[in-house]
Design a protein around this motif. Structure first.
Motif, PDB file in Angstrom:
ATOM      1  N   ASN A 183       0.861  -1.136   0.015  1.00 36.83           N
ATOM      2  CA  ASN A 183       0.049  -0.115  -0.002  1.00 36.83           C
ATOM      3  C   ASN A 183       0.897   1.261  -0.131  1.00 36.83           C
ATOM      4  O   ASN A 183       2.182   1.073   0.026  1.00 36.83           O
ATOM      5  CB  ASN A 183      -0.895   0.064   1.108  1.00 36.83           C
ATOM      6  CG  ASN A 183       0.046   0.056   2.618  1.00 36.83           C
ATOM      7  OD1 ASN A 183       0.717   0.643   2.531  1.00 36.83           O
ATOM      8  ND2 ASN A 183      -0.853  -0.621   3.571  1.00 36.83           N
ATOM      9  N   GLY A 224      -4.047   1.201  -4.532  1.00 35.90           N
ATOM     10  CA  GLY A 224      -4.714   2.578  -3.877  1.00 35.90           C
ATOM     11  C   GLY A 224      -6.004   2.949  -5.069  1.00 35.90           C
ATOM     12  O   GLY A 224      -6.452   1.775  -5.458  1.00 35.90           O
ATOM     13  N   GLU A 225      -6.130   4.133  -5.218  1.00 37.16           N
ATOM     14  CA  GLU A 225      -7.303   4.464  -5.767  1.00 37.16           C
ATOM     15  C   GLU A 225      -7.458   3.769  -7.351  1.00 37.16           C
ATOM     16  O   GLU A 225      -8.420   3.397  -7.768  1.00 37.16           O
ATOM     17  CB  GLU A 225      -7.542   6.128  -6.088  1.00 37.16           C
ATOM     18  CG  GLU A 225      -8.677   6.748  -6.535  1.00 37.16           C
ATOM     19  CD  GLU A 225      -8.890   8.120  -6.537  1.00 37.16           C
ATOM     20  OE1 GLU A 225      -8.041   8.617  -6.027  1.00 37.16           O
ATOM     21  OE2 GLU A 225      -9.946   8.438  -6.895  1.00 37.16           O
ATOM     22  N   ASP A 227      -4.842   0.687  -9.027  1.00 33.65           N
ATOM     23  CA  ASP A 227      -3.752  -0.145  -8.512  1.00 33.65           C
ATOM     24  C   ASP A 227      -2.708   0.097  -9.792  1.00 33.65           C
ATOM     25  O   ASP A 227      -3.228  -0.252 -10.913  1.00 33.65           O
ATOM     26  CB  ASP A 227      -4.122  -1.638  -8.473  1.00 33.65           C
ATOM     27  CG  ASP A 227      -5.046  -1.847  -7.261  1.00 33.65           C
ATOM     28  OD1 ASP A 227      -5.835  -2.669  -7.313  1.00 33.65           O
ATOM     29  OD2 ASP A 227      -4.943  -1.135  -6.067  1.00 33.65           O
ATOM     30  N   ARG A 246     -13.026   1.514   2.942  1.00 33.70           N
ATOM     31  CA  ARG A 246     -11.635   1.211   3.230  1.00 33.70           C
ATOM     32  C   ARG A 246     -11.224   0.201   4.532  1.00 33.70           C
ATOM     33  O   ARG A 246     -10.229   0.520   5.153  1.00 33.70           O
ATOM     34  CB  ARG A 246     -10.458   2.385   3.372  1.00 33.70           C
ATOM     35  CG  ARG A 246     -10.500   3.431   1.955  1.00 33.70           C
ATOM     36  CD  ARG A 246      -9.617   2.866   0.996  1.00 33.70           C
ATOM     37  NE  ARG A 246      -9.790   1.772   0.564  1.00 33.70           N
ATOM     38  CZ  ARG A 246     -10.817   1.268  -0.499  1.00 33.70           C
ATOM     39  NH1 ARG A 246     -11.558   2.386  -0.899  1.00 33.70           N
ATOM     40  NH2 ARG A 246     -10.987   0.252  -1.005  1.00 33.70           N
ATOM     41  N   GLY A 248      -9.917  -2.692   6.912  1.00 33.17           N
ATOM     42  CA  GLY A 248      -8.806  -3.459   6.909  1.00 33.17           C
ATOM     43  C   GLY A 248      -9.138  -4.704   6.273  1.00 33.17           C
ATOM     44  O   GLY A 248     -10.094  -5.524   6.607  1.00 33.17           O
ATOM     45  N   GLY A 249      -7.833  -5.491   5.699  1.00 36.05           N
ATOM     46  CA  GLY A 249      -7.862  -6.827   5.418  1.00 36.05           C
ATOM     47  C   GLY A 249      -8.193  -7.014   3.815  1.00 36.05           C
ATOM     48  O   GLY A 249      -7.940  -8.166   3.287  1.00 36.05           O
ATOM     49  N   GLN A 250      -8.564  -5.884   3.236  1.00 31.66           N
ATOM     50  CA  GLN A 250      -8.855  -6.141   1.649  1.00 31.66           C
ATOM     51  C   GLN A 250      -7.506  -6.259   1.041  1.00 31.66           C
ATOM     52  O   GLN A 250      -7.719  -7.051  -0.141  1.00 31.66           O
ATOM     53  CB  GLN A 250      -9.305  -4.823   0.975  1.00 31.66           C
ATOM     54  CG  GLN A 250     -10.624  -4.336   1.806  1.00 31.66           C
ATOM     55  CD  GLN A 250     -11.314  -3.123   1.025  1.00 31.66           C
ATOM     56  OE1 GLN A 250     -11.174  -3.039  -0.259  1.00 31.66           O
ATOM     57  NE2 GLN A 250     -11.627  -2.180   1.788  1.00 31.66           N
ATOM     58  N   GLY A 251      -6.247  -5.881   1.461  1.00 31.33           N
ATOM     59  CA  GLY A 251      -5.094  -6.343   0.811  1.00 31.33           C
ATOM     60  C   GLY A 251      -4.738  -7.689   1.245  1.00 31.33           C
ATOM     61  O   GLY A 251      -3.998  -8.505   0.184  1.00 31.33           O
ATOM     62  N   LEU A 254      -6.358  -9.381  -1.574  1.00 31.35           N
ATOM     63  CA  LEU A 254      -5.767  -9.527  -2.729  1.00 31.35           C
ATOM     64  C   LEU A 254      -4.486 -10.204  -2.869  1.00 31.35           C
ATOM     65  O   LEU A 254      -4.240 -11.051  -3.708  1.00 31.35           O
ATOM     66  CB  LEU A 254      -5.314  -7.961  -2.979  1.00 31.35           C
ATOM     67  CG  LEU A 254      -4.563  -7.605  -4.235  1.00 31.35           C
ATOM     68  CD1 LEU A 254      -5.186  -6.296  -5.019  1.00 31.35           C
ATOM     69  CD2 LEU A 254      -3.203  -7.327  -3.949  1.00 31.35           C
ATOM     70  N   THR A 288     -10.218  -8.213  -6.522  1.00 32.57           N
ATOM     71  CA  THR A 288     -10.458  -7.581  -5.226  1.00 32.57           C
ATOM     72  C   THR A 288     -11.377  -6.317  -5.221  1.00 32.57           C
ATOM     73  O   THR A 288     -12.274  -6.190  -4.478  1.00 32.57           O
ATOM     74  CB  THR A 288      -9.281  -7.298  -4.780  1.00 32.57           C
ATOM     75  OG1 THR A 288      -8.170  -8.388  -4.344  1.00 32.57           O
ATOM     76  CG2 THR A 288      -9.231  -6.525  -3.165  1.00 32.57           C
TER      77      THR A 288
HETATM   78  N1  LIG Z   1      -8.836   4.991  -2.516  1.00 33.66           N
HETATM   79  C1  LIG Z   1      -9.029   3.898  -2.986  1.00 33.66           C
HETATM   80  N2  LIG Z   1     -10.143   3.845  -3.878  1.00 33.66           N
HETATM   81  C2  LIG Z   1     -10.499   2.606  -4.576  1.00 33.66           C
HETATM   82  N3  LIG Z   1      -9.920   1.428  -4.270  1.00 33.66           N
HETATM   83  C3  LIG Z   1      -8.882   1.429  -3.228  1.00 33.66           C
HETATM   84  C4  LIG Z   1      -8.518   2.732  -2.711  1.00 33.66           C
HETATM   85  N4  LIG Z   1      -7.284   2.493  -1.841  1.00 33.66           N
HETATM   86  C5  LIG Z   1      -7.026   0.997  -2.114  1.00 33.66           C
HETATM   87  N5  LIG Z   1      -8.056   0.480  -2.689  1.00 33.66           N
HETATM   88  C6  LIG Z   1      -7.998  -1.017  -3.271  1.00 33.66           C
HETATM   89  O1  LIG Z   1      -8.338  -1.578  -1.940  1.00 33.66           O
HETATM   90  C7  LIG Z   1      -7.420  -2.779  -1.864  1.00 33.66           C
HETATM   91  C8  LIG Z   1      -6.542  -2.926  -0.768  1.00 33.66           C
HETATM   92  O2  LIG Z   1      -5.931  -1.830  -0.745  1.00 33.66           O
HETATM   93  P1  LIG Z   1      -5.177  -1.320   0.513  1.00 33.66           P
HETATM   94  O3  LIG Z   1      -4.317   0.034   0.457  1.00 33.66           O
HETATM   95  O4  LIG Z   1      -6.326  -1.228   1.703  1.00 33.66           O
HETATM   96  O5  LIG Z   1      -4.071  -2.511   0.967  1.00 33.66           O
HETATM   97  P2  LIG Z   1      -3.604  -2.663   2.486  1.00 33.66           P
HETATM   98  O6  LIG Z   1      -3.549  -1.516   3.320  1.00 33.66           O
HETATM   99  O7  LIG Z   1      -2.436  -3.565   2.303  1.00 33.66           O
HETATM  100  O8  LIG Z   1      -4.938  -3.531   3.222  1.00 33.66           O
HETATM  101  P3  LIG Z   1      -4.873  -4.536   4.380  1.00 33.66           P
HETATM  102  O9  LIG Z   1      -5.863  -3.635   5.366  1.00 33.66           O
HETATM  103  O10 LIG Z   1      -5.487  -5.815   4.319  1.00 33.66           O
HETATM  104  O11 LIG Z   1      -3.352  -4.473   4.914  1.00 33.66           O
HETATM  105  C9  LIG Z   1      -7.064  -2.781  -3.239  1.00 33.66           C
HETATM  106  O12 LIG Z   1      -7.571  -3.929  -4.090  1.00 33.66           O
HETATM  107  C10 LIG Z   1      -6.948  -1.658  -3.717  1.00 33.66           C
HETATM  108  O13 LIG Z   1      -7.116  -1.668  -5.151  1.00 33.66           O
END
Ligand SMILES: Nc1ncnc2c1ncn2[C@@H]1O[C@H](COP(=O)(O)OP(=O)(O)OP(=O)(O)O)[C@@H](O)[C@H]1O
Ligand SMILES: NC(=O)C1=CN([C@@H]2O[C@H](COP(=O)(O)OP(=O)(O)OC[C@H]3O[C@@H](n4cnc5c(N)ncnc54)[C@H](O)[C@@H]3O)[C@@H](O)[C@H]2O)[C@@H](O)CC1
Ligand SMILES: [Mg+2]
Length: 322
Positions: A183, A224-225, A227, A246, A248-251, A254, A288
């Protein structure tokens, strides 16, 4: 025969892209989605359990048990088997989340590396980092990554695994089947570790290319907004509509799904025509974001990663099977 067909298809797609410089985003998205579709193994009665993928997740400690679970169950929704290698303390907790996962309580045992190494011959790809934590286990994880590279399997490094790469880039530098999924925070830390001059935060694509090249043309996904994906030669973006949620856990969803796409891509795409890691990254980012969009339509602001995981089946069908 399939590999040859896919290779011909792939080279025509990328010839068009590279010859046109950068085709329209829409055109490239469609081409990349077609490439992902071509890596997905058909479901047939002729296969045995495990043939469509055996994925290993390295992570899970006292503080974080959700992250390895999210990554492992997301992987299992595409592959046949999903193994979690975590600490003794985290194991019963993760086991309690799901009987489908094979959970090994070995990460903090004295012979952790040997314990995990026993399983490597049976794993098709690794996801290192979800819920790993930043103390103690990192040195063992270095050794596991070293052993895994000798098996030439895809290695996705995320979350605290990226903390490890920031400390010791050489652990994965130049490994062509390595994929990093930072991220923006993790990316900034990585960039600063690899480059002397400060990052130009006004041009993430350029900084991302610089990081990939500094890491020996590793595939890097800046989440991010949009990828942004690159292996240092070309930049691709996945801007499939997600939502403003947003949680937590989406990453972790992925990175787990990326472990599966990376295995499938390594099986079907010739490295000379297109980097299978780039295609795998695009597949996982699309999935994702599609899960996020679908879950948000149902749950709105209360959407959680667990809701998104419930959407994997229909999102996969919509993106890759329609
Ligand atoms: N501003 C945003 N707008 C749309 N989608 C976003 C945005 N930021 C992140 N994402 C999407 O959210 C997902 C996870 O991204 P994020 O940056 O939250 O990862 P992370 O911080 O590693 O998550 P985790 O909480 O699992 O550690 C990705 O699929 C990304 O494309
Ligand atoms: N349920 C769980 O068990 C979860 C555990 N997780 C684990 O938690 C550990 C640390 O991950 P984190 O993502 O929290 O650590 P990071 O070091 O990536 O982020 C630290 C903090 O930075 C902030 N941040 C994140 N993205 C940002 C952005 N785009 N702009 C500004 N600030 C931002 C957030 O508040 C975050 O907590 C990892 O091992 C990860 O796998 C997370 O995956 C979340 C879910
Ligand atoms: Mg993360």
């Amino acid at each position: 025969m399939l590999t040859r067909t896919v290779t011909i298809f792939v080279s025509s797609v990328f010839d068009r892209y590279y010859s046109l410089g950068s085709t329209s985003h829409r055109g490239m998205d469609d081409d990349l989605l077609s490439l992902v579709k071509n890596t997905i193994p058909p479901l047939t009665s002729k296969k045995h359990k495990g043939q469509d993928g055996r994925i290993g997740i390295i992570g899970g400690c006292q503080d974080y048990t959700g992250a390895p679970y999210f990554a492992a169950i997301s992987a299992l929704k595409g592959a046949d088997l999903s193994h979690v290698f975590c600490t003794k303390e985290a194991a019963p907790v993760i086991k309690s989340y799901s009987p489908e996962l094979i959970v090994h309580p070995v990460l903090d045992s004295p012979n952790a590396v040997e314990e995990i190494e026993k399983w490597l011959p049976r794993l098709h790809s690794l996801v290192v980092g979800p819920g790993l934590g930043r103390e103690g286990l990192l040195l063992k994880t270095v050794k596991v990554i070293e052993k895994s590279k000798t098996r030439d399997i895809p290695i996705v490094i995320d979350a605290d695994g990226l903390w490890l790469v920031t400390q010791q880039p050489s652990v994965i530098q130049g490994y062509h089947k390595g994929i990093l999924t930072p991220n923006i925070m993790e990316f900034t830390r990585l960039y600063q570790a690899l480059n002397r001059e400060p990052m130009d935060s006004s041009d993430h694509q350029h900084s991302l290319m610089q990081l990939s090249v500094a890491m020996g043309n590793l595939t890097v996904v800046l989440k991010g907004e949009q990828d942004v994906i690159t292996d240092g030669s070309k930049v691709f973006t996945c801007s499939l509509e997600g939502s403003g949620r947003r949680c937590g856990g989406q990453g972790d969803l992925l990175s787990g799904s990326m472990g599966v796409f990376a295995h499938w891509g390594a099986l079907t795409l010739g490295p000379l025509v297109v980097n299978p890691s780039v295609v795998a990254a695009y597949g996982a980012c699309s999935l994702t974001r599609q899960c996020n969009s679908q879950a948000f339509q149902r749950h709105g602001r209360s959407t959680t990663t667990s809701d998104m995981i419930q959407e994997i089946g229909s999102a996969f069908k919509k993106l890759f099977e329609s």
